[in-house]
Design a protein around this motif. Structure first.
Motif, PDB file in Angstrom:
ATOM      1  N   CYS A  41     -40.485  76.722  22.465  1.00  0.00           N
ATOM      2  CA  CYS A  41     -40.417  76.400  23.897  1.00  0.00           C
ATOM      3  C   CYS A  41     -41.226  77.451  24.655  1.00  0.00           C
ATOM      4  O   CYS A  41     -41.290  78.611  24.244  1.00  0.00           O
ATOM      5  CB  CYS A  41     -38.953  76.442  24.341  1.00  0.00           C
ATOM      6  SG  CYS A  41     -38.702  76.152  26.098  1.00  0.00           S
ATOM      7  N   SER A  43     -40.345  78.891  27.165  1.00  0.00           N
ATOM      8  CA  SER A  43     -39.399  79.954  27.537  1.00  0.00           C
ATOM      9  C   SER A  43     -39.348  81.058  26.470  1.00  0.00           C
ATOM     10  O   SER A  43     -39.107  82.232  26.793  1.00  0.00           O
ATOM     11  CB  SER A  43     -37.997  79.375  27.726  1.00  0.00           C
ATOM     12  OG  SER A  43     -37.993  78.405  28.739  1.00  0.00           O
ATOM     13  N   HIS A  63     -34.698  78.421  20.661  1.00  0.00           N
ATOM     14  CA  HIS A  63     -33.439  77.784  21.072  1.00  0.00           C
ATOM     15  C   HIS A  63     -33.531  76.263  20.976  1.00  0.00           C
ATOM     16  O   HIS A  63     -32.897  75.542  21.748  1.00  0.00           O
ATOM     17  CB  HIS A  63     -32.989  78.267  22.458  1.00  0.00           C
ATOM     18  CG  HIS A  63     -33.977  78.048  23.563  1.00  0.00           C
ATOM     19  ND1 HIS A  63     -33.980  78.822  24.700  1.00  0.00           N
ATOM     20  CD2 HIS A  63     -34.972  77.166  23.711  1.00  0.00           C
ATOM     21  CE1 HIS A  63     -34.940  78.399  25.501  1.00  0.00           C
ATOM     22  NE2 HIS A  63     -35.554  77.381  24.930  1.00  0.00           N
ATOM     23  N   CYS A  89     -29.828  76.073  23.994  1.00  0.00           N
ATOM     24  CA  CYS A  89     -30.103  77.351  24.673  1.00  0.00           C
ATOM     25  C   CYS A  89     -28.896  78.262  24.824  1.00  0.00           C
ATOM     26  O   CYS A  89     -29.044  79.401  25.263  1.00  0.00           O
ATOM     27  CB  CYS A  89     -30.681  77.078  26.044  1.00  0.00           C
ATOM     28  SG  CYS A  89     -32.195  76.128  25.958  1.00  0.00           S
ATOM     29  N   CYS A 158     -33.741  71.564  23.801  1.00  0.00           N
ATOM     30  CA  CYS A 158     -34.079  72.209  25.079  1.00  0.00           C
ATOM     31  C   CYS A 158     -34.958  71.285  25.914  1.00  0.00           C
ATOM     32  O   CYS A 158     -34.552  70.835  26.974  1.00  0.00           O
ATOM     33  CB  CYS A 158     -34.747  73.564  24.895  1.00  0.00           C
ATOM     34  SG  CYS A 158     -35.248  74.257  26.495  1.00  0.00           S
ATOM     35  N   ARG A 338     -45.199  69.491  21.064  1.00  0.00           N
ATOM     36  CA  ARG A 338     -44.295  70.593  20.783  1.00  0.00           C
ATOM     37  C   ARG A 338     -44.572  71.110  19.383  1.00  0.00           C
ATOM     38  O   ARG A 338     -44.638  70.311  18.431  1.00  0.00           O
ATOM     39  CB  ARG A 338     -42.845  70.080  20.826  1.00  0.00           C
ATOM     40  CG  ARG A 338     -41.775  71.130  21.052  1.00  0.00           C
ATOM     41  CD  ARG A 338     -41.963  71.878  22.301  1.00  0.00           C
ATOM     42  NE  ARG A 338     -40.751  72.213  23.016  1.00  0.00           N
ATOM     43  CZ  ARG A 338     -40.770  72.841  24.179  1.00  0.00           C
ATOM     44  NH1 ARG A 338     -41.909  73.206  24.732  1.00  0.00           N
ATOM     45  NH2 ARG A 338     -39.641  73.129  24.800  1.00  0.00           N
TER      46      ARG A 338
HETATM   47 ZN    ZN Z   1     -36.485  76.044  26.066  1.00  0.00          ZN
END
Ligand code: ZN
Ligand code: NAP
Length: 346
Positions: A41, A43, A63, A89, A158, A338
């Protein structure tokens, strides 16, 4: 304690590399999961590069986790050995505040325990999913339906829930015009979910390069926002906009593309503040909102919805030694859509 293989950053600013981490013993309410796949991700990148603030090292992120239960604690009732499960997450919350009691663990008033870079109940720092095993309280472990391909399931934990939740909350459905800004990991899931909910979906992406994919994912239209005047020409069009962009964006310009009383929900989380003129909200009675992941209950609902509607993320499966390269490609928006790590390669 179990010492397991992982891939993480040993010190600030270094590349990610192989390392080992310790997982706690399986407690009465815990399950031990042998991780099969872990998504990357944006993040993870913001966090480990300390774009959101300082963290402790060594740190393993990740996550978006799927795998198989290999051991359960004595009091576990939700999961059994052999189950295909997922972790997103968060891995714990206080369980006692009003939000936890209402089933909103993601908005725990005492702060939930993040899957990585968070202080765990035993005072250690949580370590994420780029690893072979994880021990998690059963209440934070999701059932992953068999209909969802194993390799593709991880990003739902996520990217999936983060887009499903605001679409649901703001009423995406038949008769509604929904725009998705930025078509990366989160954005492409927003398109698939909004289309499955019955909405008319427009993708707002910088160039025309993702147009065919946008249509294939269920959008009726794609607009290349990098072209002069393209955003301004959409004045008053949308009921709902989901902004997934990882960098600052001209929010006022996008608010003008909403119908009166429409809503723009920001899920993208750039480190910088986003300036907005309140006049953009007041004229037209518009809403500018945020949304963080989703509750455990809603995450399970999203997984079941995905199975029922045949929805799965588009992934590029990589070996662990390609994680650093994958990070560069995510930052360059060169991911369709992804990256997922095959943890057998750790
Ligand atoms: Zn994420
Ligand atoms: P991603 O795969 O990198 O996708 C972001 C997309 O934003 C890119 O594909 C690109 O789309 C667009 N974009 C990137 N830079 C841009 C720029 N400078 N100007 C305009 N558009 C730009 O990232 P992701 O994993 O989907 O995550 C997106 C953001 O959501 C991150 O900030 C992440 O931290 C955040 N996030 C939030 C939550 C939450 O709970 N709220 C959960 C997960 C992630 P186009 O190529 O189509 O223009």
């Amino acid at each position: 304690m179990l010492t397991v293989s992982a891939y993480g950053m040993k010190a600030a600013g270094q590349p990610l590399e192989p390392l080992t981490i310790d997982r706690r013993d399986v407690g009465p309410h815990d399950v031990l999961i042998e991780i099969r796949y872990a998504g990357i991700c944006h993040s993870d990148i913001h966090t480990i590069r300390e774009e959101w603030g300082p963290i402790q090292f060594p740190q393993v992120v990740g996550h978006e986790i799927v795998g198989e239960v290999t051991e359960v604690g004595s009091e576990v009732t939700k999961h059994a050995v052999g189950d295909r499960v997922g972790v997103g997450c968060m891995v714990n919350s206080c369980g006692e505040c009003d939000e936890c009691r209402a089933g909103n663990e993601h908005y725990c008033l005492n702060g939930n325990v993040g899957t990585y870079a968070s202080v765990d109940v035993d005072g250690t720092i949580t370590q994420g999913g780029y690893s072979t095993h994880v021990v998690v309280d059963e209440g934070f472990v999701l059932r992953v339906p068999k209909e969802i391909p194993y390799e593709a399931a991880a990003p739902l934990l996520c990217a999936g829930i983060t887009t499903y939740s605001p679409l649901h909350r703001f009423g995406a459905g038949a008769g509604k015009k929904v725009a998705v800004v930025g078509m990366g990991g989160l954005g492409h899931m927003a398109v698939k979910f909004a289309a499955a909910m019955g909405a008319d979906v427009t993708v707002l992406s910088r160039t025309a390069s993702k147009k065919d994919d946008a249509i294939a994912f269920g959008a009726s239209r794609h607009v290349a926002t990098g072209e002069e005047g393209a955003v301004a020409a959409l004045r008053g069009e949308f009921d709902l906009i989901i902004n997934t962009v990882s960098a600052p964006l001209d929010i006022d310009a996008y608010l003008r593309t909403l119908r009166p009383e429409g809503a723009l929900v920001n899920v993208g989380l750039p480190p910088e503040a986003l300036p907005i003129h309140v006049s953009s909200l007041i004229g037209g009675g518009k809403t500018f909102a945020g949304s963080a992941i989703g509750s455990i209950g809603e995450t399970q609902e999203m997984l079941d919805f995905s199975a029922e509607h045949g929805i799965a993320p588009e992934i590029e499966l990589i070996s662990a030694d390609r994680i650093n390269e994958a990070y560069e490609r995510v930052v360059a928006s060169d991911v369709r859509y992804r990256f997922v790590i095959d943890t057998a390669t750790l």
